[in-house]
Design an enzyme around this catalytic site. Structure first.
Site, PDB file in Angstrom:
ATOM      1  N   ALA A  10       0.723  -1.304   0.040  1.00 47.89           N
ATOM      2  CA  ALA A  10       0.157   0.072  -0.163  1.00 47.89           C
ATOM      3  C   ALA A  10       0.824   1.147   0.017  1.00 47.89           C
ATOM      4  O   ALA A  10       0.588   2.348  -0.700  1.00 47.89           O
ATOM      5  CB  ALA A  10      -0.782   0.164   1.195  1.00 47.89           C
ATOM      6  N   ILE A  15      -3.745  -4.522   7.313  1.00 42.94           N
ATOM      7  CA  ILE A  15      -4.273  -5.206   8.079  1.00 42.94           C
ATOM      8  C   ILE A  15      -3.460  -4.875   9.590  1.00 42.94           C
ATOM      9  O   ILE A  15      -2.076  -5.083   9.764  1.00 42.94           O
ATOM     10  CB  ILE A  15      -4.463  -6.847   8.040  1.00 42.94           C
ATOM     11  N   GLU A  22       0.505  -5.759  15.481  1.00 44.44           N
ATOM     12  CA  GLU A  22       0.816  -5.337  17.098  1.00 44.44           C
ATOM     13  C   GLU A  22       1.645  -3.970  17.171  1.00 44.44           C
ATOM     14  O   GLU A  22       2.042  -3.610  18.234  1.00 44.44           O
ATOM     15  CB  GLU A  22       1.728  -6.548  17.695  1.00 44.44           C
ATOM     16  N   HIS A  25       3.097   0.568  13.046  1.00 40.67           N
ATOM     17  CA  HIS A  25       3.339   0.387  11.673  1.00 40.67           C
ATOM     18  C   HIS A  25       1.939   0.469  10.907  1.00 40.67           C
ATOM     19  O   HIS A  25       1.934   1.441   9.931  1.00 40.67           O
ATOM     20  CB  HIS A  25       4.083  -0.846  11.228  1.00 40.67           C
ATOM     21  N   PHE A  52      -9.145   5.933  -3.233  1.00 40.32           N
ATOM     22  CA  PHE A  52      -8.585   5.001  -2.100  1.00 40.32           C
ATOM     23  C   PHE A  52      -9.160   3.949  -1.944  1.00 40.32           C
ATOM     24  O   PHE A  52     -10.173   3.870  -1.117  1.00 40.32           O
ATOM     25  CB  PHE A  52      -8.612   6.100  -0.894  1.00 40.32           C
TER      26      PHE A  52
END
Length: 140
Positions: free
Chosen positions: A42, A68, A71, A74, A99
């Protein structure tokens, strides 16, 4: 009018589903099949959209991909900068860039948004660029 799709291939299965939704929407709009250009993920979509817009060959670019949540932070950086970059390209060039990037918590949410129907993000991105390209043409 000719259209392009640039797609982040980090999640290959999702990319394939997003492209299918977009191509279906382009066909339904009567503009034919879009040219597809792959990028790693992306984050690379804005630069690819910029390259495509600069060619003058495309009336619009559907930017597709998936991020997605993991943890770390980022996710937040990639989502925000990808959205900002795509918006910047369309405002700077006047070429509509949608988008169509899934920003989801898990794979189930991603699959729900790529399976056709009301929540098909690939189709929505294609519909958006066709609508804006037609508006631009009507105002010219």
């Amino acid at each position: 009018m000719k259209f392009a799709i640039t797609v982040g291939r980090f999640y290959e299965d999702l990319a394939t589903r997003l492209i299918a939704g977009a191509q279906s929407a382009f066909a339904e709009a009567g503009v034919g099949e879009a040219d597809v250009f792959d990028v790693p993920g992306a984050f690379e979509l804005p630069l690819a959209a910029s390259y495509l817009a600069a060619t003058g060959r495309y009336a619009g670019v559907a930017c597709l991909g998936a991020v997605i949540r993991g943890e770390t932070d980022h996710y937040d950086y990639v989502c925000a900068e990808t959205a900002r970059g795509i918006m910047d390209v369309q405002l700077r060039t006047g070429v509509p860039c949608a988008f169509g990037v899934l920003t989801v918590e898990n794979m189930d949410q991603a699959l729900a948004r790529t399976g056709g129907g009301k929540r098909d993000q690939g189709a929505h991105a294609a519909e958006a660029v066709v609508t804006l390209a037609r508006m631009k043409r009507s105002l010219a």
